[in-house]
Design a protein around this motif. Structure first.
Motif, mmCIF file in Angstrom:
data_model
loop_
_atom_site.group_PDB
_atom_site.id
_atom_site.type_symbol
_atom_site.label_atom_id
_atom_site.label_comp_id
_atom_site.label_asym_id
_atom_site.label_seq_id
_atom_site.Cartn_x
_atom_site.Cartn_y
_atom_site.Cartn_z
ATOM 1 N N UNK A 588 6.439 -4.087 -44.193
ATOM 2 C CA UNK A 588 7.225 -4.263 -42.920
ATOM 3 C C UNK A 588 6.545 -4.262 -41.718
ATOM 4 N N UNK A 589 5.247 -4.303 -41.712
ATOM 5 C CA UNK A 589 4.671 -4.204 -40.227
ATOM 6 C C UNK A 589 4.965 -5.347 -39.393
ATOM 7 N N UNK A 590 5.618 -5.273 -38.152
ATOM 8 C CA UNK A 590 5.856 -6.535 -37.431
ATOM 9 C C UNK A 590 4.477 -6.866 -36.900
ATOM 10 N N UNK A 591 4.062 -8.069 -36.741
ATOM 11 C CA UNK A 591 2.783 -8.548 -36.329
ATOM 12 C C UNK A 591 3.201 -9.780 -35.278
ATOM 13 N N UNK A 592 2.540 -9.842 -34.072
ATOM 14 C CA UNK A 592 2.886 -10.915 -33.167
ATOM 15 C C UNK A 592 1.378 -11.431 -32.597
ATOM 16 N N UNK A 593 0.800 -12.630 -32.868
ATOM 17 C CA UNK A 593 -0.375 -13.027 -32.465
ATOM 18 C C UNK A 593 -0.299 -13.855 -31.162
ATOM 19 N N UNK A 594 -0.342 -13.289 -29.960
ATOM 20 C CA UNK A 594 -0.490 -14.163 -28.641
ATOM 21 C C UNK A 594 -1.553 -14.844 -28.210
ATOM 22 N N UNK A 595 -1.435 -16.122 -28.378
ATOM 23 C CA UNK A 595 -2.599 -16.808 -27.882
ATOM 24 C C UNK A 595 -2.225 -17.889 -26.918
ATOM 25 N N UNK A 596 -3.174 -19.014 -26.811
ATOM 26 C CA UNK A 596 -2.651 -20.032 -25.906
ATOM 27 C C UNK A 596 -1.569 -20.928 -26.909
ATOM 28 N N UNK A 597 -0.737 -21.509 -26.031
ATOM 29 C CA UNK A 597 0.219 -22.378 -27.021
ATOM 30 C C UNK A 597 -0.222 -23.415 -27.711
ATOM 31 N N UNK A 598 0.401 -23.989 -28.539
ATOM 32 C CA UNK A 598 0.068 -25.295 -29.274
ATOM 33 C C UNK A 598 0.311 -26.426 -28.168
ATOM 34 N N UNK A 599 -0.055 -26.325 -27.083
ATOM 35 C CA UNK A 599 0.148 -27.533 -26.157
ATOM 36 C C UNK A 599 -0.900 -27.574 -24.980
#
Ligand SMILES: Cc1ncc(C[n+]2csc(CCOP(=O)(O)OP(=O)(O)O)c2C)c(N)n1
Ligand SMILES: CC(=O)[C@@H](O)[C@H](O)COP(=O)(O)O
Ligand SMILES: [Mg+2]
Length: 641
Positions: A588-599
């Protein structure tokens, strides 16, 4: 800012208006166009030198050819400012390279007069040949004219195109804009060859005479006359030019600032060409503006400046640029290890290897605009036992990717890649974004990939790369100034695959890679102010990952956010793969990957671009809030049913 008085230019809404002017007016118009160009770029900054060099050429091409039906393809496109002024964009020329403004390069969606986008060099002949095929197969297009510089024609892709065009034999035009400059002085045998062509003036004049005579003959007799001319010039030691050997008609060299040469030659070529035709035009980079002409760099890329003096405005608050930190650190390492050599693809100043070249000129190699060759050249050096640093901007390394895979990665050769301009670069926009190197390198077996969080880290990474022989290693860093922090005397060798904890917390972990650490610090401070306890870590390595650190962050926190100055598929993806493989996502670890968007992120200042990309301290903090207090950050269900 006073604007130049331009009565003729004021009457030119587009090329059709040019074609109504006399040759004398076209000369006067060129002077006005140059004045407008200097005025505009003094307010915006940009690629002034190359644009100054093609003022007359731009006027002549649009006066002679039927643009936009005839497709004018500028190579690199950094010299396109006069073209943009002449093709209905004068009113926006002072928005150049700014948020929501004109691109600094040609762009299809900006104007019908920009039939093909550019920015990476040496693509124009290929594109022009493509348009030529379209014309010959009935597509609504006229002639194709590629304008390529003496620097850009040093790239392999240009020869691939010449080779194919010469064999195809289709009527098309290549205008070689030879100003004996790349960004730096040109290098390579091709540059020397072009200079010899230029120097062989009498032969050139004789050839021009013979060509005039040939052209006056009825077509069936022309081929015979051409062969006779080639025999004569050949007997005088003037073999057919390289271009003629490749199936092109060659015209030149002619003075690219003299409309009394340019106009008749272009008109004659347009009227008579039946085959691929290369017109060799000699120009001066920075022409007509003394500060540019007298500068070593010919004002290739300038910031805003005082048009009266050419004095440029200073940017940055005094912190050293990442580039200069790299150049100095590399030079120090090279002083300690004679096996260290450097390779650049026509950008010694941009990459900072010119700093090493001052001290060790024989160990720095500028191969011209030839990234593919640069990579495999470095691979050969590594195979011989040398320690090569291949210094190429992130975006331009894309040009040598197969060489990175095939010649470096698969052979496990210890090439050191110094990847400058990683992340978003600002005014050069999307074509120059260093967005993809993490994605395109982290998937390569045996590659070590580092990212510097600041200039001290960059020094450590240079030292680490210098000492590392276990395979290919890359380190990336952004355009512009560092954080202005205290730097060590010498970089320390880092333990491969080990990150570092910046600050300890218990609720959420932010795992930063590279130079966005500053934004992450600000996000952590914002969250701490709200009672959220944050662990902030600097991964240092995108590959190999620090598994111990990852497991600790995953076990000790409710959530993990990764942050990188790169597109999807890079560092965050590698972390997700690893967490999934080790089962750490099962609990249940919450993970978010913050990158440049797909645009695509259009040009602006880097800060504006990162805001547009959703990669600011606020957006990082908001991402954390959305995990920890989902109810608080999402409209409650009851209010929507
Ligand atoms: C593939 C690639 N590598 C490097 C660059 C960086 N670059 C931009 S302009 C330039 C020099 C171009 O020289 P030339 O074609 O002679 O044009 P000039 O500036 O002299 O008009 C270079 C190396 C690029 N745009 N594309
Ligand atoms: C036109 C081109 O591709 C180069 O001049 C590039 O703009 C250089 O970028 P930097 O200004 O980041 O060195
Ligand atoms: Mg040039």
């Amino acid at each position: 800012m006073t604007r130049p008085v331009t009565p003729l230019l004021d009457r030119v809404a587009g090329p059709a208006d040019l074609r109504a002017l006399s040759d004398g007016d076209l000369r006067r118009l060129s002077d006005e166009l140059r004045a407008e160009l200097i005025s505009a770029v003094s307010e915006t900054g940009g690629h002034l030198g190359s644009s100054l060099g093609v003022v007359e050429l731009s006027v002549a091409i649009h006066a002679v050819f039927n643009t936009p039906m005839d497709k004018l393809v500028w190579d690199v496109g950094h010299q396109c400012y006069p073209h943009k002024i002449l093709t209905g964009r004068r009113d926006r020329i002072r928005t150049l390279r700014q948020k929501d403004g004109l691109s600094g390069f040609t762009k299809r969606d900006e104007s019908d007069y920009d039939p093909f986008g550019a920015a990476h060099s040496s693509t124009s002949i290929s594109a022009a040949l493509g348009f030529t095929l379209g014309r010959d197969m009935g597509m609504p297009t006229g002639d194709a004219i590629a304008v390529i510089g003496d620097g850009a024609i040093s790239a392999g892709m240009a020869y691939e195109a010449l080779n194919n065009a010469g064999a195809e034999g289709r009527r098309m035009f290549v205008i070689l804009n030879d100003n004996e400059m790349s960004i730096a002085p040109p290098v390579g045998a091709m540059s020397a060859y072009l200079s010899r062509l230029y120097a062989n003036e009498p032969l050139a004049k004789m050839r021009a005479l013979a060509e005039g005579f040939e052209a006056a003959l009825p077509p069936p007799m022309r081929e015979g006359a051409r062969r006779a001319r080639q025999l004569v010039t050949g007997s005088m030691g003037g073999q057919g030019t390289l271009f003629e050997e490749l199936g092109f008609d060659y015209i030149g060299p002619i003075d690219g600032h003299d409309l009394s040469q340019l106009l008749p030659v272009l008109r004659a070529a347009r009227a008579r060409a039946t085959r691929p035709t290369l017109i060799h035009v000699c120009t001066v980079k920075g022409k007509g503006y003394a500060p540019a002409e007298s500068a070593a760099c010919k004002y290739h890329g300038v910031s805003k400046f005082d048009p009266a003096t050419g004095t440029q405005s200073k940017s940055g608050g005094g912190a050293p640029s990442y580039t200069s930190v790299f150049g100095k650190a590399l030079t120090d390492e090279a002083a300690r290890d004679p096996r260290i050599v450097a390779v650049t693809a026509a950008m010694p100043g941009g990459t900072g290897v010119d700093i090493m070249a001052e001290r060790f000129p024989a160990r720095v190699h500028d191969v011209g605009i030839a990234e593919q060759h640069a990579v495999t050249f470095a691979a050969g050096m590594a195979a011989s036992g040398l320690r090569p640093f291949c210094a190429i901007y992130s975006t331009f390394l894309q040009r040598g990717y197969d060489q990175v895979v095939h010649d470096v990665s698969l052979q496990g050769l210890p090439v050191r890649f110094a990847i400058d301009r990683a992340g978003l670069v600002g005014a050069d926009g999307a074509t120059h974004a260093g967005a993809y190197d993490l994605a395109y390198l982290c998937n390569l077996p045996g590659f070590t990939v580092m990212a510097a969080a600041d200039e001290a880290e960059l020094m450590h990474m240079v030292a680490t790369a210098a000492a590392f022989d276990e395979g290919p290693i890359a380190f990336r860093y952004p355009r512009g100034a560092g954080e202005g922090i205290e730097m060590p005397e010498r970089g320390q060798i880092l333990e491969i695959g080990k990150g570092r904890i910046i600050s300890e917390g218990t609720d959420i972990a932010i795992l930063s890679l590279g130079a966005h650490l500053g934004e992450c610090r600000r996000a952590a401070a914002e969250l701490e102010g709200e009672g959220v306890s944050v662990t902030l870590a600097d991964a240092r390595f995108a590959k190999p990952l620090d598994r111990d650190l990852l497991q600790r962050l995953a076990r000790e926190h409710r959530a993990l956010i990764t942050v990188e100055q790169g597109a999807q598929g890079g560092f965050g993806a590698m972390v997700l793969h690893d967490l999934a493989a080790s089962g750490l996502l099962d609990r249940g670890l919450a993970v978010r990957t913050m990158t440049l968007p797909d645009r695509i992120i259009p040009q602006a200042s880097p800060a504006h671009m990162y805001a547009d990309a959703g990669l600011t301290a606020d957006s990082i903090a908001q991402t954390a809030r959305s995990i920890l207090r989902p109810a608080a950050s999402v409209v409650s269900l009851s209010s929507v049913v």
